[in-house]
Design a protein around this motif. Sequence first.
Motif, PDB file in Angstrom:
ATOM      1  N   ALA A  92      23.903  44.207  36.605  1.00  0.00           N
ATOM      2  CA  ALA A  92      22.539  44.127  36.087  1.00  0.00           C
ATOM      3  C   ALA A  92      22.417  45.053  34.878  1.00  0.00           C
ATOM      4  O   ALA A  92      23.315  45.857  34.611  1.00  0.00           O
ATOM      5  N   VAL A  93      21.303  44.933  34.200  1.00  0.00           N
ATOM      6  CA  VAL A  93      20.914  45.947  33.231  1.00  0.00           C
ATOM      7  C   VAL A  93      20.110  47.002  33.993  1.00  0.00           C
ATOM      8  O   VAL A  93      19.158  46.664  34.708  1.00  0.00           O
ATOM      9  N   TYR A  94      20.504  48.248  33.836  1.00  0.00           N
ATOM     10  CA  TYR A  94      19.863  49.350  34.541  1.00  0.00           C
ATOM     11  C   TYR A  94      18.951  50.109  33.577  1.00  0.00           C
ATOM     12  O   TYR A  94      19.362  50.467  32.465  1.00  0.00           O
ATOM     13  N   TYR A  95      17.735  50.348  34.035  1.00  0.00           N
ATOM     14  CA  TYR A  95      16.729  51.034  33.241  1.00  0.00           C
ATOM     15  C   TYR A  95      16.269  52.309  33.942  1.00  0.00           C
ATOM     16  O   TYR A  95      16.103  52.312  35.164  1.00  0.00           O
ATOM     17  N   CYS A  96      16.056  53.358  33.183  1.00  0.00           N
ATOM     18  CA  CYS A  96      15.382  54.510  33.757  1.00  0.00           C
ATOM     19  C   CYS A  96      13.932  54.505  33.289  1.00  0.00           C
ATOM     20  O   CYS A  96      13.601  53.912  32.261  1.00  0.00           O
ATOM     21  N   ALA A  97      13.095  55.160  34.062  1.00  0.00           N
ATOM     22  CA  ALA A  97      11.670  55.183  33.784  1.00  0.00           C
ATOM     23  C   ALA A  97      11.087  56.511  34.231  1.00  0.00           C
ATOM     24  O   ALA A  97      11.580  57.129  35.188  1.00  0.00           O
ATOM     25  N   ALA A  98      10.022  56.916  33.549  1.00  0.00           N
ATOM     26  CA  ALA A  98       9.314  58.150  33.882  1.00  0.00           C
ATOM     27  C   ALA A  98       7.913  57.798  34.363  1.00  0.00           C
ATOM     28  O   ALA A  98       7.252  56.917  33.788  1.00  0.00           O
ATOM     29  N   GLY A  99       7.477  58.484  35.391  1.00  0.00           N
ATOM     30  CA  GLY A  99       6.170  58.181  35.944  1.00  0.00           C
ATOM     31  C   GLY A  99       5.509  59.378  36.581  1.00  0.00           C
ATOM     32  O   GLY A  99       6.060  60.477  36.600  1.00  0.00           O
ATOM     33  N   LYS A 100       4.326  59.126  37.119  1.00  0.00           N
ATOM     34  CA  LYS A 100       3.544  60.215  37.712  1.00  0.00           C
ATOM     35  C   LYS A 100       4.084  60.607  39.075  1.00  0.00           C
ATOM     36  O   LYS A 100       4.080  61.773  39.444  1.00  0.00           O
ATOM     37  N   THR A 102       6.966  59.198  42.467  1.00  0.00           N
ATOM     38  CA  THR A 102       8.131  58.361  42.738  1.00  0.00           C
ATOM     39  C   THR A 102       7.748  56.913  43.039  1.00  0.00           C
ATOM     40  O   THR A 102       8.581  56.014  42.943  1.00  0.00           O
ATOM     41  N   VAL A 103       6.489  56.689  43.401  1.00  0.00           N
ATOM     42  CA  VAL A 103       6.052  55.317  43.638  1.00  0.00           C
ATOM     43  C   VAL A 103       5.275  54.762  42.455  1.00  0.00           C
ATOM     44  O   VAL A 103       4.669  53.686  42.560  1.00  0.00           O
ATOM     45  N   GLY A 104       5.300  55.470  41.348  1.00  0.00           N
ATOM     46  CA  GLY A 104       4.678  55.019  40.131  1.00  0.00           C
ATOM     47  C   GLY A 104       3.283  55.566  39.929  1.00  0.00           C
ATOM     48  O   GLY A 104       2.847  56.431  40.689  1.00  0.00           O
ATOM     49  N   PRO A 105       2.593  55.076  38.923  1.00  0.00           N
ATOM     50  CA  PRO A 105       3.080  54.099  37.958  1.00  0.00           C
ATOM     51  C   PRO A 105       4.091  54.690  36.986  1.00  0.00           C
ATOM     52  O   PRO A 105       4.038  55.867  36.666  1.00  0.00           O
ATOM     53  N   TYR A 106       5.009  53.841  36.528  1.00  0.00           N
ATOM     54  CA  TYR A 106       5.997  54.234  35.534  1.00  0.00           C
ATOM     55  C   TYR A 106       5.532  53.716  34.184  1.00  0.00           C
ATOM     56  O   TYR A 106       5.342  52.512  34.024  1.00  0.00           O
ATOM     57  N   ASP A 107       5.359  54.614  33.232  1.00  0.00           N
ATOM     58  CA  ASP A 107       4.795  54.190  31.962  1.00  0.00           C
ATOM     59  C   ASP A 107       5.685  54.446  30.764  1.00  0.00           C
ATOM     60  O   ASP A 107       5.301  54.147  29.637  1.00  0.00           O
ATOM     61  N   SER A 108       6.872  54.982  30.975  1.00  0.00           N
ATOM     62  CA  SER A 108       7.849  55.128  29.901  1.00  0.00           C
ATOM     63  C   SER A 108       9.171  54.561  30.387  1.00  0.00           C
ATOM     64  O   SER A 108       9.612  54.897  31.491  1.00  0.00           O
ATOM     65  N   TRP A 109       9.779  53.724  29.550  1.00  0.00           N
ATOM     66  CA  TRP A 109      11.011  53.033  29.932  1.00  0.00           C
ATOM     67  C   TRP A 109      12.063  53.182  28.858  1.00  0.00           C
ATOM     68  O   TRP A 109      11.758  53.219  27.664  1.00  0.00           O
ATOM     69  N   GLY A 110      13.319  53.237  29.297  1.00  0.00           N
ATOM     70  CA  GLY A 110      14.425  53.207  28.368  1.00  0.00           C
ATOM     71  C   GLY A 110      14.784  51.778  27.990  1.00  0.00           C
ATOM     72  O   GLY A 110      14.176  50.818  28.472  1.00  0.00           O
ATOM     73  N   GLN A 111      15.788  51.644  27.138  1.00  0.00           N
ATOM     74  CA  GLN A 111      16.226  50.329  26.647  1.00  0.00           C
ATOM     75  C   GLN A 111      17.185  49.634  27.607  1.00  0.00           C
ATOM     76  O   GLN A 111      17.411  48.430  27.493  1.00  0.00           O
ATOM     77  N   GLY A 112      17.772  50.377  28.507  1.00  0.00           N
ATOM     78  CA  GLY A 112      18.665  49.791  29.497  1.00  0.00           C
ATOM     79  C   GLY A 112      20.133  49.944  29.138  1.00  0.00           C
ATOM     80  O   GLY A 112      20.493  50.079  27.967  1.00  0.00           O
ATOM     81  N   THR A 113      20.964  49.912  30.158  1.00  0.00           N
ATOM     82  CA  THR A 113      22.420  49.949  29.975  1.00  0.00           C
ATOM     83  C   THR A 113      23.030  48.922  30.929  1.00  0.00           C
ATOM     84  O   THR A 113      22.629  48.817  32.089  1.00  0.00           O
ATOM     85  N   GLN A 114      23.990  48.165  30.425  1.00  0.00           N
ATOM     86  CA  GLN A 114      24.579  47.073  31.201  1.00  0.00           C
ATOM     87  C   GLN A 114      25.647  47.596  32.149  1.00  0.00           C
ATOM     88  O   GLN A 114      26.534  48.357  31.737  1.00  0.00           O
ATOM     89  N   VAL A 115      25.568  47.187  33.388  1.00  0.00           N
ATOM     90  CA  VAL A 115      26.598  47.455  34.388  1.00  0.00           C
ATOM     91  C   VAL A 115      27.122  46.110  34.877  1.00  0.00           C
ATOM     92  O   VAL A 115      26.352  45.265  35.325  1.00  0.00           O
ATOM     93  N   THR A 116      28.425  45.929  34.764  1.00  0.00           N
ATOM     94  CA  THR A 116      29.063  44.698  35.215  1.00  0.00           C
ATOM     95  C   THR A 116      30.160  45.052  36.211  1.00  0.00           C
ATOM     96  O   THR A 116      31.042  45.845  35.894  1.00  0.00           O
ATOM     97  N   VAL A 117      30.078  44.465  37.400  1.00  0.00           N
ATOM     98  CA  VAL A 117      31.053  44.717  38.450  1.00  0.00           C
ATOM     99  C   VAL A 117      31.835  43.433  38.694  1.00  0.00           C
ATOM    100  O   VAL A 117      31.257  42.412  39.071  1.00  0.00           O
ATOM    101  N   SER A 118      33.121  43.486  38.457  1.00  0.00           N
ATOM    102  CA  SER A 118      33.954  42.303  38.638  1.00  0.00           C
ATOM    103  C   SER A 118      34.544  42.274  40.037  1.00  0.00           C
ATOM    104  O   SER A 118      34.830  43.313  40.641  1.00  0.00           O
ATOM    105  N   SER A 119      34.747  41.066  40.538  1.00  0.00           N
ATOM    106  CA  SER A 119      35.276  40.917  41.904  1.00  0.00           C
ATOM    107  C   SER A 119      36.790  40.851  41.909  1.00  0.00           C
ATOM    108  O   SER A 119      37.425  40.756  40.883  1.00  0.00           O
TER     109      SER A 119
END
Length: 119
Positions: A92-100, A102-119
């Motif tokens: 998936a693409v993994y995103y980090c986020a900042a919020g008030k 741990t259950v949110g709301p999250y109002d700042s997000w990163g651009q994401g980083t791709q993680v690929t797991v091959s079988s």
Amino acid sequence: QVQLVESGGGLVQAGGSLRLSCAASGSTFSKYAMGWFRQAPGKERKFVAAISWSASTTSYANSVKGRFTISRDNAKNTVYLQMNSLKPEDTAVYYCAAGKTTVGPYDSWGQGTQVTVSS
């Protein structure tokens, strides 16, 4: 608001490990709860893990519990996601986020980083 930049994604074989990092700038990092989310192709973005501002509280999605660990270093303005025993379904693409809280709301997000797991 805080600006977030993820790094550490890549291609890994099933059973392998990766550590994602999310560097924050522009605001007081230590006052934010931080979360990791992921979005697989064609699917909705889903919660992965979260950590409180003091790191006293963490939470995980059931699908990653026991395999992933979230942590933070407030001196370095960085939050991490250690991912072990990776599975193809973790791809998936993994995103980090900042919020008030741990259950949110999250109002700042990163651009994401791709993680690929091959079988």
